[in-house]
Design a protein around this motif. Structure first.
Motif, PDB file in Angstrom:
ATOM      1  N   HIS A  95       0.796  -1.221   0.000  1.00 38.03           N
ATOM      2  CA  HIS A  95       0.000   0.000   0.000  1.00 38.03           C
ATOM      3  C   HIS A  95       0.834   1.280   0.000  1.00 38.03           C
ATOM      4  O   HIS A  95       0.307   2.349  -0.336  1.00 38.03           O
ATOM      5  CB  HIS A  95      -0.931   0.020   1.226  1.00 38.03           C
ATOM      6  CG  HIS A  95      -0.217   0.202   2.519  1.00 38.03           C
ATOM      7  ND1 HIS A  95       0.309  -0.848   3.239  1.00 38.03           N
ATOM      8  CD2 HIS A  95       0.085   1.334   3.223  1.00 38.03           C
ATOM      9  CE1 HIS A  95       0.878  -0.381   4.331  1.00 38.03           C
ATOM     10  NE2 HIS A  95       0.771   0.933   4.347  1.00 38.03           N
ATOM     11  N   ILE A  96       2.116   1.210   0.351  1.00 34.60           N
ATOM     12  CA  ILE A  96       2.914   2.434   0.471  1.00 34.60           C
ATOM     13  C   ILE A  96       3.058   3.140  -0.878  1.00 34.60           C
ATOM     14  O   ILE A  96       2.733   4.325  -1.028  1.00 34.60           O
ATOM     15  CB  ILE A  96       4.294   2.123   1.082  1.00 34.60           C
ATOM     16  CG1 ILE A  96       4.123   1.628   2.523  1.00 34.60           C
ATOM     17  CG2 ILE A  96       5.189   3.364   1.050  1.00 34.60           C
ATOM     18  CD1 ILE A  96       5.414   1.249   3.204  1.00 34.60           C
ATOM     19  N   ARG A  97       3.520   2.415  -1.883  1.00 39.59           N
ATOM     20  CA  ARG A  97       3.662   3.025  -3.215  1.00 39.59           C
ATOM     21  C   ARG A  97       2.296   3.334  -3.825  1.00 39.59           C
ATOM     22  O   ARG A  97       2.132   4.347  -4.518  1.00 39.59           O
ATOM     23  CB  ARG A  97       4.460   2.088  -4.127  1.00 39.59           C
ATOM     24  CG  ARG A  97       4.687   2.639  -5.543  1.00 39.59           C
ATOM     25  CD  ARG A  97       5.512   3.914  -5.503  1.00 39.59           C
ATOM     26  NE  ARG A  97       5.850   4.384  -6.828  1.00 39.59           N
ATOM     27  CZ  ARG A  97       5.030   5.111  -7.583  1.00 39.59           C
ATOM     28  NH1 ARG A  97       3.831   5.457  -7.137  1.00 39.59           N
ATOM     29  NH2 ARG A  97       5.405   5.504  -8.787  1.00 39.59           N
ATOM     30  N   ALA A  98       1.290   2.483  -3.537  1.00 37.22           N
ATOM     31  CA  ALA A  98      -0.049   2.712  -4.072  1.00 37.22           C
ATOM     32  C   ALA A  98      -0.650   4.003  -3.523  1.00 37.22           C
ATOM     33  O   ALA A  98      -1.361   4.724  -4.235  1.00 37.22           O
ATOM     34  CB  ALA A  98      -0.947   1.519  -3.751  1.00 37.22           C
ATOM     35  N   LEU A  99      -0.349   4.315  -2.272  1.00 34.47           N
ATOM     36  CA  LEU A  99      -0.868   5.539  -1.675  1.00 34.47           C
ATOM     37  C   LEU A  99      -0.299   6.768  -2.370  1.00 34.47           C
ATOM     38  O   LEU A  99      -1.017   7.720  -2.679  1.00 34.47           O
ATOM     39  CB  LEU A  99      -0.525   5.572  -0.184  1.00 34.47           C
ATOM     40  CG  LEU A  99      -1.019   6.790   0.603  1.00 34.47           C
ATOM     41  CD1 LEU A  99      -2.537   6.893   0.546  1.00 34.47           C
ATOM     42  CD2 LEU A  99      -0.555   6.714   2.045  1.00 34.47           C
ATOM     43  N   GLN A 104      -0.924  11.255  -6.163  1.00 33.24           N
ATOM     44  CA  GLN A 104      -0.404  11.956  -7.342  1.00 33.24           C
ATOM     45  C   GLN A 104      -1.478  12.097  -8.415  1.00 33.24           C
ATOM     46  O   GLN A 104      -1.615  13.152  -9.038  1.00 33.24           O
ATOM     47  CB  GLN A 104       0.796  11.191  -7.908  1.00 33.24           C
ATOM     48  CG  GLN A 104       1.382  11.821  -9.160  1.00 33.24           C
ATOM     49  CD  GLN A 104       2.609  11.073  -9.644  1.00 33.24           C
ATOM     50  OE1 GLN A 104       3.478  10.721  -8.856  1.00 33.24           O
ATOM     51  NE2 GLN A 104       2.671  10.797 -10.927  1.00 33.24           N
ATOM     52  N   ARG A 105      -2.260  11.049  -8.598  1.00 36.28           N
ATOM     53  CA  ARG A 105      -3.297  11.078  -9.635  1.00 36.28           C
ATOM     54  C   ARG A 105      -4.410  12.063  -9.307  1.00 36.28           C
ATOM     55  O   ARG A 105      -4.888  12.774 -10.201  1.00 36.28           O
ATOM     56  CB  ARG A 105      -3.858   9.676  -9.849  1.00 36.28           C
ATOM     57  CG  ARG A 105      -2.905   8.763 -10.595  1.00 36.28           C
ATOM     58  CD  ARG A 105      -3.367   7.311 -10.598  1.00 36.28           C
ATOM     59  NE  ARG A 105      -2.438   6.468 -11.320  1.00 36.28           N
ATOM     60  CZ  ARG A 105      -2.585   6.101 -12.605  1.00 36.28           C
ATOM     61  NH1 ARG A 105      -3.642   6.504 -13.282  1.00 36.28           N
ATOM     62  NH2 ARG A 105      -1.692   5.340 -13.193  1.00 36.28           N
ATOM     63  N   VAL A 106      -4.833  12.116  -8.057  1.00 38.61           N
ATOM     64  CA  VAL A 106      -5.900  13.068  -7.740  1.00 38.61           C
ATOM     65  C   VAL A 106      -5.393  14.499  -7.789  1.00 38.61           C
ATOM     66  O   VAL A 106      -6.128  15.419  -8.135  1.00 38.61           O
ATOM     67  CB  VAL A 106      -6.551  12.764  -6.371  1.00 38.61           C
ATOM     68  CG1 VAL A 106      -7.311  11.458  -6.415  1.00 38.61           C
ATOM     69  CG2 VAL A 106      -5.554  12.773  -5.240  1.00 38.61           C
ATOM     70  N   GLU A 107      -4.125  14.699  -7.470  1.00 37.22           N
ATOM     71  CA  GLU A 107      -3.555  16.046  -7.571  1.00 37.22           C
ATOM     72  C   GLU A 107      -3.475  16.482  -9.036  1.00 37.22           C
ATOM     73  O   GLU A 107      -3.752  17.637  -9.368  1.00 37.22           O
ATOM     74  CB  GLU A 107      -2.171  16.090  -6.925  1.00 37.22           C
ATOM     75  CG  GLU A 107      -2.214  16.049  -5.407  1.00 37.22           C
ATOM     76  CD  GLU A 107      -0.842  16.141  -4.774  1.00 37.22           C
ATOM     77  OE1 GLU A 107       0.155  16.067  -5.524  1.00 37.22           O
ATOM     78  OE2 GLU A 107      -0.766  16.282  -3.549  1.00 37.22           O
ATOM     79  N   GLU A 108      -3.104  15.556  -9.913  1.00 39.24           N
ATOM     80  CA  GLU A 108      -3.050  15.871 -11.338  1.00 39.24           C
ATOM     81  C   GLU A 108      -4.441  16.202 -11.865  1.00 39.24           C
ATOM     82  O   GLU A 108      -4.618  17.102 -12.678  1.00 39.24           O
ATOM     83  CB  GLU A 108      -2.450  14.695 -12.106  1.00 39.24           C
ATOM     84  CG  GLU A 108      -0.960  14.520 -11.865  1.00 39.24           C
ATOM     85  CD  GLU A 108      -0.396  13.273 -12.527  1.00 39.24           C
ATOM     86  OE1 GLU A 108      -1.209  12.454 -13.039  1.00 39.24           O
ATOM     87  OE2 GLU A 108       0.831  13.103 -12.537  1.00 39.24           O
ATOM     88  N   SER A 124      -8.186  16.230  -3.904  1.00 41.48           N
ATOM     89  CA  SER A 124      -6.926  16.163  -3.191  1.00 41.48           C
ATOM     90  C   SER A 124      -6.944  14.986  -2.234  1.00 41.48           C
ATOM     91  O   SER A 124      -7.903  14.228  -2.202  1.00 41.48           O
ATOM     92  CB  SER A 124      -6.662  17.474  -2.445  1.00 41.48           C
ATOM     93  OG  SER A 124      -7.699  17.734  -1.545  1.00 41.48           O
ATOM     94  N   TYR A 125      -5.870  14.818  -1.436  1.00 41.14           N
ATOM     95  CA  TYR A 125      -5.730  13.595  -0.656  1.00 41.14           C
ATOM     96  C   TYR A 125      -6.805  13.404   0.404  1.00 41.14           C
ATOM     97  O   TYR A 125      -7.549  12.453   0.376  1.00 41.14           O
ATOM     98  CB  TYR A 125      -4.345  13.543   0.007  1.00 41.14           C
ATOM     99  CG  TYR A 125      -4.208  12.385   0.954  1.00 41.14           C
ATOM    100  CD1 TYR A 125      -4.023  12.601   2.315  1.00 41.14           C
ATOM    101  CD2 TYR A 125      -4.309  11.081   0.498  1.00 41.14           C
ATOM    102  CE1 TYR A 125      -3.916  11.537   3.187  1.00 41.14           C
ATOM    103  CE2 TYR A 125      -4.209  10.017   1.381  1.00 41.14           C
ATOM    104  CZ  TYR A 125      -4.004  10.246   2.713  1.00 41.14           C
ATOM    105  OH  TYR A 125      -3.907   9.199   3.572  1.00 41.14           O
ATOM    106  N   HIS A 126      -6.921  14.301   1.369  1.00 37.97           N
ATOM    107  CA  HIS A 126      -7.905  14.117   2.420  1.00 37.97           C
ATOM    108  C   HIS A 126      -9.151  14.936   2.151  1.00 37.97           C
ATOM    109  O   HIS A 126      -9.076  16.103   1.847  1.00 37.97           O
ATOM    110  CB  HIS A 126      -7.331  14.501   3.785  1.00 37.97           C
ATOM    111  CG  HIS A 126      -6.703  13.350   4.474  1.00 37.97           C
ATOM    112  ND1 HIS A 126      -6.043  13.482   5.658  1.00 37.97           N
ATOM    113  CD2 HIS A 126      -6.619  12.041   4.153  1.00 37.97           C
ATOM    114  CE1 HIS A 126      -5.574  12.305   6.035  1.00 37.97           C
ATOM    115  NE2 HIS A 126      -5.900  11.431   5.147  1.00 37.97           N
ATOM    116  N   ALA A 127     -10.273  14.292   2.308  1.00 37.57           N
ATOM    117  CA  ALA A 127     -11.536  14.960   2.047  1.00 37.57           C
ATOM    118  C   ALA A 127     -11.790  16.041   3.085  1.00 37.57           C
ATOM    119  O   ALA A 127     -11.626  15.835   4.259  1.00 37.57           O
ATOM    120  CB  ALA A 127     -12.671  13.950   2.090  1.00 37.57           C
TER     121      ALA A 127
END
Length: 220
Positions: A95-99, A104-108, A124-127
């Motif tokens: 899960h570390i790399r997946a996180l 990164q994808r949601v930021e893009e 972004s990361y946290h809702a």
């Protein structure tokens, strides 16, 4: 421990012509293989078909576990920061790399939305839901829990230019979210979301850095 390398061996790589399923499709048709939950309801859910659903409130993205490849650069400023080699992630828990991939994808996606004027899209990361708006000021003291004032410059290095500006106004100039919003001509909710995203980036960067240094120390 299920490492990223092991998980990749257990699921097939996706066909290039295959369409990435939506979270709805995964919920309705997918079989959960692994799941990792984080604070504020965020989670990574890996399905038997190899697709990972990263969700943080209203922020969602789907990618294949085999997309988690290559070195990963973090730390932000051009020419600065750290680069973690692919081999390190391959031998860590899956899960570390997946996180990092999910964030990164949601930021893009957020940058693309902002580029076409869709500033209300939350990716972004946290809702930080709209109804959390009044909680922002009480939550904001999280900065004091993770960052000492003398680490300000190091902290700023992990943020985007926009995030640095907001944090500077909020913490150095001691402006409220409403004052910042009025000065920038944007909604207060937008300031709150961006500040919380910046704080979460800071926390995760330093937490990960400590974890990485500990892991490296195990091999020395």
């Amino acid at each position: 421990m299920l490492t990223l390398k092991k998980v990749k061996e257990m699921v097939k790589a996706p066909a290039h012509t295959k369409r990435v399923p939506s979270p709805k499709v995964l919920l309705e048709e997918g079989q959960i293989f692994l799941r990792k939950e984080f604070e504020h309801g965020s989670h990574l859910t890996l399905y038997h078909n190899g697709y990972v659903w990263f969700s943080a409130g209203k922020r969602n993205t789907v990618f294949h576990i085999h997309d988690c490849r290559g070195d990963y650069a973090y730390g932000a400023s051009k020419g600065k920061g750290e680069v973690i080699k692919e081999e390190y992630f391959e031998n860590c828990e899956w899960h570390i790399r997946a996180l990092f991939e999910g964030e990164q994808r949601v930021e893009e996606s957020q940058l693309k939305c902002e580029g076409v004027g869709q500033t209300k899209v939350s990716v972004s990361y946290h809702a930080v839901a709209e109804d959390w708006g009044e909680m922002a000021d009480s939550e904001i003291n999280v900065l004091d829990k993770y960052i000492e004032k003398e680490a300000l410059h190091a902290m700023m290095a992990v943020l985007t230019k926009k995030q640095r500006n907001l944090i500077y106004q909020n913490y150095v100039l001691d402006k409220t979210h409403q004052e910042i919003a009025d000065g920038m001509g944007i909604a207060r909710g937008s300031v709150t979301r961006s500040v919380n995203q910046a704080l979460e980036r800071i926390r995760r960067k330093f937490d990960f850095e400590a974890h990485y240094e500990l892991a490296v120390g195990d091999f020395t």
